[in-house]
Design a protein around this motif. Structure first.
Motif, mmCIF file in Angstrom:
data_model
loop_
_atom_site.group_PDB
_atom_site.id
_atom_site.type_symbol
_atom_site.label_atom_id
_atom_site.label_comp_id
_atom_site.label_asym_id
_atom_site.label_seq_id
_atom_site.Cartn_x
_atom_site.Cartn_y
_atom_site.Cartn_z
ATOM 1 N N THR A 143 0.802 -1.224 0.000
ATOM 2 C CA THR A 143 0.000 0.000 0.000
ATOM 3 C C THR A 143 0.838 1.280 0.000
ATOM 4 O O THR A 143 0.279 2.365 -0.153
ATOM 5 C CB THR A 143 -0.906 0.020 1.238
ATOM 6 N N TRP A 250 -6.773 4.637 -1.944
ATOM 7 C CA TRP A 250 -7.952 3.754 -1.902
ATOM 8 C C TRP A 250 -8.999 4.152 -2.922
ATOM 9 O O TRP A 250 -9.845 3.339 -3.292
ATOM 10 C CB TRP A 250 -8.528 3.682 -0.486
ATOM 11 N N HIS A 303 -13.892 3.103 3.625
ATOM 12 C CA HIS A 303 -13.950 2.047 4.634
ATOM 13 C C HIS A 303 -12.571 1.471 4.940
ATOM 14 O O HIS A 303 -12.434 0.651 5.835
ATOM 15 C CB HIS A 303 -14.974 0.955 4.267
ATOM 16 N N TYR A 323 -22.148 -1.242 2.658
ATOM 17 C CA TYR A 323 -23.162 -2.296 2.609
ATOM 18 C C TYR A 323 -23.841 -2.308 1.240
ATOM 19 O O TYR A 323 -24.259 -3.350 0.742
ATOM 20 C CB TYR A 323 -24.191 -2.115 3.726
ATOM 21 N N VAL A 325 -22.540 -1.945 -1.665
ATOM 22 C CA VAL A 325 -21.817 -2.664 -2.709
ATOM 23 C C VAL A 325 -22.003 -4.172 -2.558
ATOM 24 O O VAL A 325 -21.790 -4.948 -3.498
ATOM 25 C CB VAL A 325 -20.316 -2.277 -2.728
ATOM 26 N N ALA A 326 -22.431 -4.578 -1.349
ATOM 27 C CA ALA A 326 -22.644 -6.016 -1.149
ATOM 28 C C ALA A 326 -23.885 -6.494 -1.909
ATOM 29 O O ALA A 326 -23.987 -7.675 -2.251
ATOM 30 C CB ALA A 326 -22.778 -6.321 0.338
ATOM 31 N N PHE A 361 -15.780 -17.237 -2.341
ATOM 32 C CA PHE A 361 -16.094 -15.819 -2.531
ATOM 33 C C PHE A 361 -17.191 -15.381 -1.563
ATOM 34 O O PHE A 361 -17.122 -14.306 -0.973
ATOM 35 C CB PHE A 361 -16.538 -15.541 -3.970
ATOM 36 N N LEU A 369 -18.744 -7.774 5.359
ATOM 37 C CA LEU A 369 -19.816 -7.064 6.062
ATOM 38 C C LEU A 369 -19.421 -6.772 7.513
ATOM 39 O O LEU A 369 -19.770 -5.723 8.054
ATOM 40 C CB LEU A 369 -21.101 -7.893 6.022
ATOM 41 N N ALA A 372 -17.168 -3.814 7.374
ATOM 42 C CA ALA A 372 -17.836 -2.571 7.007
ATOM 43 C C ALA A 372 -18.599 -1.983 8.192
ATOM 44 O O ALA A 372 -18.986 -0.822 8.167
ATOM 45 C CB ALA A 372 -18.781 -2.807 5.834
ATOM 46 N N ASP A 377 -14.926 -3.038 12.946
ATOM 47 C CA ASP A 377 -13.678 -2.746 12.243
ATOM 48 C C ASP A 377 -12.639 -2.101 13.149
ATOM 49 O O ASP A 377 -11.440 -2.330 12.976
ATOM 50 C CB ASP A 377 -13.921 -1.857 11.028
ATOM 51 N N HIS A 381 -9.482 -4.131 12.444
ATOM 52 C CA HIS A 381 -8.587 -3.460 11.497
ATOM 53 C C HIS A 381 -7.131 -3.870 11.722
ATOM 54 O O HIS A 381 -6.672 -3.937 12.854
ATOM 55 C CB HIS A 381 -8.725 -1.945 11.657
ATOM 56 N N VAL A 386 -8.574 -9.306 8.506
ATOM 57 C CA VAL A 386 -8.561 -8.610 7.221
ATOM 58 C C VAL A 386 -7.783 -9.436 6.187
ATOM 59 O O VAL A 386 -8.191 -9.568 5.030
ATOM 60 C CB VAL A 386 -7.968 -7.196 7.373
ATOM 61 N N PHE A 390 -9.523 -10.730 2.610
ATOM 62 C CA PHE A 390 -9.200 -10.459 1.206
ATOM 63 C C PHE A 390 -8.562 -11.651 0.519
ATOM 64 O O PHE A 390 -8.688 -11.793 -0.696
ATOM 65 C CB PHE A 390 -8.471 -9.131 1.003
ATOM 66 N N MET A 394 -9.800 -12.830 -2.968
ATOM 67 C CA MET A 394 -8.902 -12.692 -4.119
ATOM 68 C C MET A 394 -8.198 -13.994 -4.482
ATOM 69 O O MET A 394 -8.028 -14.280 -5.663
ATOM 70 C CB MET A 394 -7.925 -11.571 -3.864
ATOM 71 N N ARG A 451 -1.510 -7.966 11.751
ATOM 72 C CA ARG A 451 -0.846 -8.336 10.500
ATOM 73 C C ARG A 451 0.508 -7.629 10.402
ATOM 74 O O ARG A 451 0.769 -6.652 11.104
ATOM 75 C CB ARG A 451 -1.740 -7.970 9.309
#
Ligand code: HEM
Ligand SMILES: [Cu+2]
Length: 540
Positions: A143, A250, A303, A323, A325-326, A361, A369, A372, A377, A381, A386, A390, A394, A451
Motif C-alpha cells: 500500500t 484507496w 472504509h 453495505y 456494494v454487497a 467468494f 460485512l 464494514a 472494524d 482493522h 482482514v 481479502f 482474491m 498483521r
C-alpha cells in the motif's frame, strides 16, 4: 473476404509461423494471450515463493527467518507481485485476450498493435519491480503508505513504483482496447443483451481500469516525487497531509479489488450454465450487477480509513455505502445458485473450480460485512481477520475462478484434452488446502493477532502452524495442474471444437482456432446460454 493460408485445413494460430520473431512481434490476440500467460505464470511462482517463505517464518513465534527486515521485504514483494502482476492482469490479459474477440465473433481486438504494446509495457514494469526486489527490495508493504514510504522506508521504493505505473499503463491501454472492441466489433445480431456475461464483466472491469488506474499513477508519482525531491504532499513536517495519500490510494484500490474479482464473476457465469445445462438465471440482473458494482465501488474507499483519524460523519457514510456494494454481489450469488437449481450438473474440473469459487467468494464477502461495520472494524482493522477476508475473495475467489476459466478454455486454446481424473483431484485439493490455510486466520484475527509482524505471541502458534500446513496443500494444488496440463500439451487427446457442449461463439471456431478466428463472421440469431429450459427439452 480474402482467404488466408491459415484457413487451409490443419493450419491454426499456433502453427502459423514458428519463429521467435513471429511470436514476439505477433498482433494476434490469441498469441498475445499466451505471451501474457507465460509472464504471469512466472510472477505467480515468484509471488508464491515469497508466500511460502512468509508462512515458513510464521511457523514459530520468534520468526524462523531470524530477520525482521527480510520479513518486511518479503511481504512487500509478495503483495506487489500478486496484486499488480498477477491478480489485476491475469484474467483480462490471458483469458480475456484469448476469448473476448472469439466471443464477440471478431477476428481480433480493435487495436491489435496496441495490444502487443500493452504486453511490452507490462514486461517493462515487471522488469522494474524485479530489479527493485533483487537489488535489496523495499519494505513499504503493497500500500506504500506515506509518510513512511516517502521519508522512512528502506530500499528501491521509487523504482518499484515506476514498475507499477508502467503496468498501469498496460491496464489502461488494455481496457480501452476491450471497451472499443465490445462497442464496435460485435458480430451481426450480437446485441448487448445477447453478449455472454464474461464480456459484460470485462467491459465493467475495463471501465474501472480506465477511470481508476490514472489515480494510482498520480498518487505513486506524487509519492516518488516526495521521496526523491522532498515535495511536501504527504509529510506533515513539510505541511503535507498523510490522509491525502490514503484517500487517493484507496480511491484507486477499492475499485481495483473489483478489477481483480469481476472477471472471476464473468468466468463463473460462463461455466455454471454450461455444466448445469441451464440458461443463466436472471441474465439481465447479472449483467447490470457488474455495472452497478463498478459504479458503487468508487464510493466506498473510505472504509479502509475507519481508524485513520477521519471524522465520525465520514465513517458513518462510508460504512453505509459499503453495505450497498454487497447487494449487487449477492444478486450474482443468488443467480448462480438459481442456475444450479434443477440443473443437470456435471462435475468436471471447470465446474468444480467454479463451485469452489462460489463458496469461497461468498465466505469472503460475508466477512467484508463485518469489516464494514464501524464498531467491529475498530477491533478487527489490521488484524489477520482482514488478511483472511481479502485472501478468501482474491485467492479463494479470483485465483480459483482463473483456474475454472483456464480449464474451461484450455481445449480451445491448445486443441488438447487433459486428464479428467487429475484435474478433478486438483480442484478438490485446492478447495481443501485453501480452507485449511485461511480459516485459521479469521480466528487469529478475531483473537487479536496483528498483521505485518515477523513474530507473534506464543498463544497463536497452533493456528499459525495449521495455516502453514494448509499452505503446503494449497501449493500442491497449484503445482498439480502444471503437471497434467503439461502432459496434455505433449500427449493429450485431440479436442473437438466444442468438448463441453457449451453455447458461445468461441466454441464454433476450431480447436485451436485459425489465425483469423472465423473464415466467415458468424451471425447471431438467439439469446445467450440457449441451454434447455425444461427437463423435456434435455437431449436423451
Ligand atoms: C469483490 C469483493 C471484495 C474484494 C476483492 C475485497 C478486497 C479487499 C482487500 C484487498 C482488502 C484489504 C486491503 C489491505 O488493507 O491490504 C479489503 C479490506 C476491506 N474490505 Fe473488502 N473486498 C471485497 C468485498 C468487500 C465487501 C462486500 C465489503 C463490505 C460490505 C468489504 C469491506 C472491507 C473493509 C471494510 C475492509 C477494510 C478492513 C480494514 O482494513 O480494517 N469488502 N477488502
Ligand atoms: Cu475496499
Amino acid at each position: 473476404m480474402n482467404v488466408l493460408p491459415s484457413h487451409a485445413p490443419g493450419g491454426n494460430y499456433l502453427t502459423d509461423g514458428l519463429t521467435l520473431r513471429s511470436w514476439l512481434l505477433t498482433t494476434d490476440h490469441k498469441r498475445i494471450g499466451l505471451l501474457y500467460m507465460g509472464t504471469i505464470l512466472l510472477f505467480f511462482l515468484l509471488g508464491g515463493a515469497a508466500a511460502a517463505l512468509i508462512r515458513f517464518n510464521l511457523l514459530s513465534p520468534a520468526g524462523l527467518l531470524g530477520s525482521r527486515a527480510a520479513y518486511d521485504r518479503l511481504f512487500t514483494m509478495h503483495g506487489i507481485i500478486m496484486v499488480w502482476f498477477f491478480l489485476v492482469p491475469a484474467a483480462p490479459a490471458v483469458l480475456g485476450n484469448f476469448v473476448l474477440p472469439l466471443m464477440v465473433g471478431a477476428r481480433d481486438l480493435a487495436f491489435p498493435r496496441l495490444n502487443l504494446a500493452s504486453w511490452y509495457l507490462f514486461l517493462a514494469g515487471g522488469a522494474c519491480v524485479l530489479t527493485a526486489f533483487f537489488r535489496g527490495g523495499l519494505d513499504t508493504g503493497w500500500t506504500f503508505y506515506a509518510p513512511f514510504s516517502t521519508g522512512y522506508a528502506h530500499g528501491m521504493v521509487a523504482l518499484a513504483a515506476l514498475g507499477i505505473i508502467l503496468a498501469g499503463y498496460s491496464s489502461i491501454a488494455g481496457g480501452l482496447n476491450f471497451i472499443i472492441t465490445i462497442h464496435r466489433l460485435r458480430a451481426p445480431g450480437l446485441t448487448w443483451y445477447r453478449l455472454p456475461i464474461f464480456c459484460w464483466s470485462l467491459y465493467a472491469t475495463s471501465m474501472l481500469n480506465v477511470l481508476a488506474t490514472p489515480v494510482l499513477t498520480m498518487v505513486l508519482m506524487m509519492m516518488a516525487a516526495e521521496r526523491i525531491w522532498g515535495v511536501g504532499f504527504f509529510g506533515p513536517v513539510m505541511g503535507g497531509d498523510p490522509l491525502l495519500f490514503q484517500h487517493l490510494f484507496w480511491f484507486y484500490s477499492h475499485p481495483a479489488v473489483y478489477i481483480m474479482i469481476m472477471p472471476g464473476f464473468g468466468i463463473v457465469s460462463e461455466v455454471i450454465p454450461a455444466f448445469a445445462s441451464r440458461p443463466l438465471f436472471g441474465y439481465k440482473f447479472v449483467a447490470w450487477a457488474s455495472i452497478a458494482i463498478g459504479v458503487i465501488s468508487f464510493f466506498v474507499w473510505g472504509h479502509h480509513m475507519f481508524v485513520a483519524g477521519v471524522s465520525t460523519f465520514s465513517n458513518t457514510v462510508f460504512s453505509l455505502l459499503s453495505y450497498g456494494v454487497a447487494v449487487p454481489s449477492a444478486i450474482k450469488v443468488f443467480n448462480w445458485i438459481g442456475t444450479l437449481e434443477r440443473g443437470y450438473v456435471r462435475l468436471d474440473a471447470p465446474m468444480l473450480y467454479a463451485l469452489g469459487f462460489v463458496g469461497l467468494f461468498t465466505t469472503g464477502g460475508l466477512s467484508g460485512l463485518f469489516l464494514a461495520g464501524l464498531g467491529a472494524d475498530v477491533y478487527l482493522h489490521d488484524t489477520y481477520f482482514v488478511i483472511a477476508h481479502f485472501h478468501f475473495i482474491m485467492v479463494g475467489g479470483m485465483v480459483t475462478a482463473f483456474f475454472a476459466g483456464l480449464h474451461f478454455w484450455w481445449p480451445k486454446m491448445t486443441g488438447r484434452l487433459y486428464s479428467a481424473f487429475w484435474s478433478r483431484c486438483a480442484a478438490i485439493l485446492l478447495f481443501a488446502g485453501f480452507n485449511v490455510t485461511f480459516m485459521p486466520q479469521y480466528i487469529l484475527g478475531y483473537l487479536g493477532m496483528p498483521r505485518r509482524y515477523a513474530s507473534y505471541d506464543p498463544q497463536f502458534t497452533a493456528l499459525n502452524v495449521m495455516s502453514t500446513g494448509g499452505a503446503l496443500i494449497l501449493a500442491a494444488a497449484y503445482v498439480l495442474p502444471l503437471v497434467y496440463l503439461g502432459a496434455s500439451l505433449l500427449r493429450g487427446a485431440r479436442a473437438p471444437a466444442n468438448p463441453w457442449g457449451a453455447t458461445g461463439l468461441e466454441w464454433q471456431a476450431a480447436s485451436p482456432p485459425p489465425t483469423e478466428n472465423f473464415a466467415v463472421i458468424p451471425v447471431v440469431t438467439g439469446p445467450p446460454y440457449a441451454y434447455p429450459r425444461r427437463e423435456e427439452d434435455m437431449p436423451p
